[in-house]
Design an enzyme around this catalytic site. Structure first.
Site, PDB file in Angstrom:
ATOM      1  N   LEU A  55       0.817  -1.212   0.000  1.00 35.92           N
ATOM      2  CA  LEU A  55       0.000   0.000   0.000  1.00 35.92           C
ATOM      3  C   LEU A  55       0.850   1.262   0.000  1.00 35.92           C
ATOM      4  O   LEU A  55       0.447   2.298  -0.522  1.00 35.92           O
ATOM      5  CB  LEU A  55      -0.936   0.016   1.211  1.00 35.92           C
ATOM      6  CG  LEU A  55      -2.006  -1.074   1.258  1.00 35.92           C
ATOM      7  CD1 LEU A  55      -2.760  -1.014   2.581  1.00 35.92           C
ATOM      8  CD2 LEU A  55      -2.969  -0.934   0.089  1.00 35.92           C
ATOM      9  N   GLY A  56       2.032   1.178   0.604  1.00 35.05           N
ATOM     10  CA  GLY A  56       2.887   2.357   0.667  1.00 35.05           C
ATOM     11  C   GLY A  56       4.228   2.048   1.297  1.00 35.05           C
ATOM     12  O   GLY A  56       4.385   1.050   2.009  1.00 35.05           O
ATOM     13  N   GLY A  58       7.648   4.009   3.318  1.00 30.86           N
ATOM     14  CA  GLY A  58       8.128   5.211   3.992  1.00 30.86           C
ATOM     15  C   GLY A  58       9.555   5.032   4.456  1.00 30.86           C
ATOM     16  O   GLY A  58      10.205   4.012   4.165  1.00 30.86           O
ATOM     17  N   GLY A  61       9.490   1.952   7.073  1.00 27.32           N
ATOM     18  CA  GLY A  61       8.915   0.642   6.838  1.00 27.32           C
ATOM     19  C   GLY A  61       7.990   0.604   5.641  1.00 27.32           C
ATOM     20  O   GLY A  61       7.922   1.539   4.842  1.00 27.32           O
ATOM     21  N   ILE A  62       7.262  -0.494   5.530  1.00 30.42           N
ATOM     22  CA  ILE A  62       6.352  -0.742   4.414  1.00 30.42           C
ATOM     23  C   ILE A  62       4.973  -1.087   4.966  1.00 30.42           C
ATOM     24  O   ILE A  62       4.856  -1.784   5.974  1.00 30.42           O
ATOM     25  CB  ILE A  62       6.859  -1.903   3.543  1.00 30.42           C
ATOM     26  CG1 ILE A  62       8.278  -1.609   3.027  1.00 30.42           C
ATOM     27  CG2 ILE A  62       5.928  -2.147   2.362  1.00 30.42           C
ATOM     28  CD1 ILE A  62       8.885  -2.766   2.249  1.00 30.42           C
ATOM     29  N   LYS A  78       1.575  -2.515   8.895  1.00 31.68           N
ATOM     30  CA  LYS A  78       2.788  -1.704   8.785  1.00 31.68           C
ATOM     31  C   LYS A  78       3.938  -2.453   9.448  1.00 31.68           C
ATOM     32  O   LYS A  78       3.923  -2.684  10.653  1.00 31.68           O
ATOM     33  CB  LYS A  78       2.594  -0.347   9.458  1.00 31.68           C
ATOM     34  CG  LYS A  78       3.816   0.555   9.354  1.00 31.68           C
ATOM     35  CD  LYS A  78       3.526   1.939   9.924  1.00 31.68           C
ATOM     36  CE  LYS A  78       4.706   2.883   9.748  1.00 31.68           C
ATOM     37  NZ  LYS A  78       4.412   4.246  10.249  1.00 31.68           N
ATOM     38  N   ASP A 168       2.623  15.741  12.044  1.00 34.80           N
ATOM     39  CA  ASP A 168       2.893  15.389  10.651  1.00 34.80           C
ATOM     40  C   ASP A 168       1.594  15.238   9.862  1.00 34.80           C
ATOM     41  O   ASP A 168       1.428  14.302   9.072  1.00 34.80           O
ATOM     42  CB  ASP A 168       3.717  14.102  10.573  1.00 34.80           C
ATOM     43  CG  ASP A 168       4.494  13.984   9.262  1.00 34.80           C
ATOM     44  OD1 ASP A 168       4.656  15.011   8.571  1.00 34.80           O
ATOM     45  OD2 ASP A 168       4.952  12.875   8.939  1.00 34.80           O
TER      46      ASP A 168
END
Length: 320
Positions: A55-56, A58, A61-62, A78, A168
């Protein structure tokens, strides 16, 4: 401008200091107990989760879309890298595991697949992020953003009432379902405000982790703008986020232009002109964004004040 640049170089630390999170060891005393855990959700074994897709990604992590083998329920998982600072890992997991709000992404459990690695199981938001929707479909209408504003402000109200400053808020950290429910996610750089605000202000220089483009003037230059209004930075970030989603580009620069370095970004945000609005922008929308993007944090509207703004009241009606 030369004098401003010189002053910034004197008072801004380069690089930005790392976020100190050692104060978060007593986090759960500030928060209500979560209403659900891995046992109630039926996910008791990490090995029962099947990875479906990414999904994404960073810095830490993933995030995967996963399916629980027994119930076939879909979640977001995550997985935080093994070499990530252990304090960071424990920090985000602990915050998520203690939060319970319909406007904040829900945590269903925390696993340790391997030594030093954490996996956080969260609810799956099937429309992705506001950033993803924006990239796929273009700018949002004022009416859509009013509905989004109402939800994000309620999420921030919950967090601030429980002594959490997110630090954030940005389009990629706001998750969306297909029925346009919006929830705040990613608490990796969030901070707990202990005791009275003055104590929090003492440690405000430690709140410099996050995405600089969405940071408020007081976070970028506390010497000039002060450091006592610790929650005001989340309001600024929300204002930047909403205006960006409406005009179609980062609002402090013309379309297609990006800062060449972080000092240019600081100068524009802290001492530049306020962002402009499209000619067709309503007075309610203009007023709301101006209340969010007041450079002086003490004059910036609070989350509670913004929830009573006429523009947000429109968003509340649209959600009913």
């Amino acid at each position: 401008m030369v004098l401003i640049r010189h002053r910034l170089q004197q008072h801004l630390k380069l690089p930005l200091p790392e976020l100190e999170i050692s104060e978060c060891s007593t986090l759960c005393t500030f928060l209500p107990k979560p209403m659900s855990d891995t046992t109630i959700q039926g996910v008791g074994d990490f090995m029962d989760l099947e990875k479906l897709c990414v999904l994404g990604r960073g810095n830490y992590g993933i995030v995967y879309k996963v399916r629980h083998g027994q119930t076939l329920a879909i979640y977001a998982l995550k997985i935080i890298k093994q070499d990530t600072n252990e304090a960071y890992v424990s920090h985000e997991a602990e915050i998520l595991n203690c939060i319970d709000s319909p406007f904040v992404v829900k945590c269903h459990g925390v696993f340790e697949p391997r030594a030093g690695e954490k996996a956080i199981l969260m609810e799956y938001m099937d429309a992705g992020t506001l950033d993803g929707i924006f990239r796929a479909n273009g700018p949002f209408s004022e009416a859509s953003l009013a509905h989004i504003s109402y939800q994000v402000l309620n999420g921030l109200k919950y967090l601030h009432e429980h002594n959490i400053v997110h630090l954030d808020i940005k389009p990629s950290n706001l998750l969306v379902s297909k029925d346009m429910k919006v929830k705040i996610a990613d608490f990796g750089v969030s901070k707990i405000v202990h005791g009275i605000v003055s104590r929090a202000a003492t440690n405000y220089h430690n709140m410099c982790e996050g995405t600089r483009a969405y940071m408020s003037p007081e976070r970028l230059d506390s010497h000039t703008f002060g450091s006592g209004c610790v929650y005001a930075g989340d309001v600024w970030s929300l204002g930047v986020t909403l205006l960006e989603l409406h005009v179609g580009h980062f609002p402090f620069f013309p379309a297609g232009k990006k800062p060449t370095n972080w000092m240019e970004l600081v100068l524009v945000i802290c001492f530049g002109e306020s962002p402009s609005f499209p000619k067709e922008a309503s007075e309610e929308f203009r007023s709301f964004i101006k209340c969010c993007l007041e450079k002086e944090p003490s004059k910036r509207w609070t989350v509670s004040q913004l929830l009573s703004h006429p523009y947000v009241c429109l968003g509340e009606k649209l959600g009913k």
